[in-house]
Design a protein around this motif. Structure first.
Motif, short mmCIF file in Angstrom:
data_model
loop_
_atom_site.label_atom_id
_atom_site.label_comp_id
_atom_site.label_asym_id
_atom_site.label_seq_id
_atom_site.Cartn_x
_atom_site.Cartn_y
_atom_site.Cartn_z
N ILE A 27 -15.48 -6.45 -19.11
CA ILE A 27 -14.03 -6.25 -19.03
C ILE A 27 -13.68 -5.46 -17.77
O ILE A 27 -12.81 -5.86 -17.00
N TYR A 30 -13.87 -7.53 -14.50
CA TYR A 30 -12.84 -8.53 -14.23
C TYR A 30 -11.41 -8.00 -14.28
O TYR A 30 -10.51 -8.62 -13.72
N TYR A 31 -11.18 -6.88 -14.95
CA TYR A 31 -9.82 -6.38 -15.16
C TYR A 31 -9.61 -5.03 -14.49
O TYR A 31 -10.42 -4.13 -14.61
N HIS A 32 -8.50 -4.92 -13.79
CA HIS A 32 -8.10 -3.69 -13.10
C HIS A 32 -7.77 -2.62 -14.15
O HIS A 32 -7.23 -2.94 -15.20
N PHE A 35 -4.36 -2.74 -15.73
CA PHE A 35 -4.04 -4.06 -16.28
C PHE A 35 -2.97 -3.97 -17.37
O PHE A 35 -2.99 -3.07 -18.20
N TYR A 46 -4.42 -1.90 -20.61
CA TYR A 46 -5.86 -2.10 -20.46
C TYR A 46 -6.63 -1.64 -21.69
O TYR A 46 -7.48 -2.35 -22.21
N ALA A 103 -1.43 -15.02 -13.47
CA ALA A 103 -2.20 -13.79 -13.30
C ALA A 103 -2.07 -13.31 -11.86
O ALA A 103 -2.09 -14.11 -10.94
N TYR A 105 -3.74 -10.43 -9.03
CA TYR A 105 -4.97 -9.70 -8.75
C TYR A 105 -4.70 -8.54 -7.82
O TYR A 105 -3.89 -8.65 -6.89
N LYS A 109 -9.43 -7.97 -8.96
CA LYS A 109 -9.49 -7.83 -10.42
C LYS A 109 -8.14 -8.21 -10.99
O LYS A 109 -7.10 -8.00 -10.37
N ILE A 110 -8.14 -8.75 -12.21
CA ILE A 110 -6.90 -9.16 -12.85
C ILE A 110 -6.06 -7.92 -13.13
O ILE A 110 -6.50 -6.99 -13.82
N HIS A 111 -4.85 -7.92 -12.60
CA HIS A 111 -3.95 -6.77 -12.69
C HIS A 111 -2.83 -6.99 -13.70
O HIS A 111 -2.49 -6.09 -14.46
#
Length: 131
Positions: A27, A30-32, A35, A46, A103, A105, A109-111
Motif C-alpha cells: 500500500i 503505490y499510495y501517497h 491519499f 489513507y 486517479a 499521481y 504514487k496514487i494521490h
C-alpha cells in the motif's frame, strides 16, 4: 518505478501486484501518504483505506481484474479508465464490479482517486465491515 513508466502502467502494476495478490505491504509503495479516495459518494483517507484493505486482504476473498482498453486516458500525472474487478469468497457466487475511475499521481504514487462502482461495493455483503 521510473519516470518513463506511464500512469497506466503504474495503475495496472498496482492492481496486479497489490490487489490480485492481496499484498497489503505494498500500500505505501503505490499510495501517497496524503491519499484520498472518493468512492460512490463516500470519502476515505489513507489510514482508513489502508486499514480496510488490510482487513479484506486477510480474508479468503479473491480478485480478478479486466480492463476496457478503449477507455484509457492518461497524462504524466493522471489516468482515467474503466475496469472490472471480480471478487469471490469461498462458497459464494462471484461479484463483478464495473469501476470508472480517475486517479492523480504525486511522486509516482496514487494521490487521489475518484471512482464510481456498479454495483456499489459499499453495499455488498463481502465488504460490509470495511467501508
Amino acid at each position: 518505478m521510473t519516470q518513463n513508466v506511464s500512469t497506466r502502467q503504474l495503475l495496472q502494476e498496482m492492481f496486479s501486484e497489490m490487489v490480485v495478490k492481496k499484498d497489503a505491504s505494498l500500500i505505501a509503495h503505490y499510495y501517497h501518504p496524503d491519499f484520498v479516495l472518493e468512492t460512490n459518494g463516500q470519502k476515505q483517507n489513507y489510514d482508513a483505506f489502508a486499514e480496510g484493505h488490510r482487513k479484506v486482504y486477510a480474508t479468503d476473498v479473491t480478485y480478478e481484474i479486466r480492463y476496457d482498453d478503449d477507455t484509457w486516458v492518461e497524462s504524466p500525472e493522471r489516468v482515467a479508465a474503466r475496469v472490472w474487478i471480480k471478487t469471490q469468497r469461498p462458497n459464494e457466487a462471484p461479484v463483478e464490479f464495473e469501476v470508472v475511475l480517475i486517479a492523480t499521481y504525486v511522486d509516482r504514487k496514487i494521490h487521489r482517486v475518484w471512482e464510481l462502482t456498479w454495483p456499489d461495493w459499499t453495499q455488498v455483503k463481502a465488504f460490509e465491515n470495511y467501508s
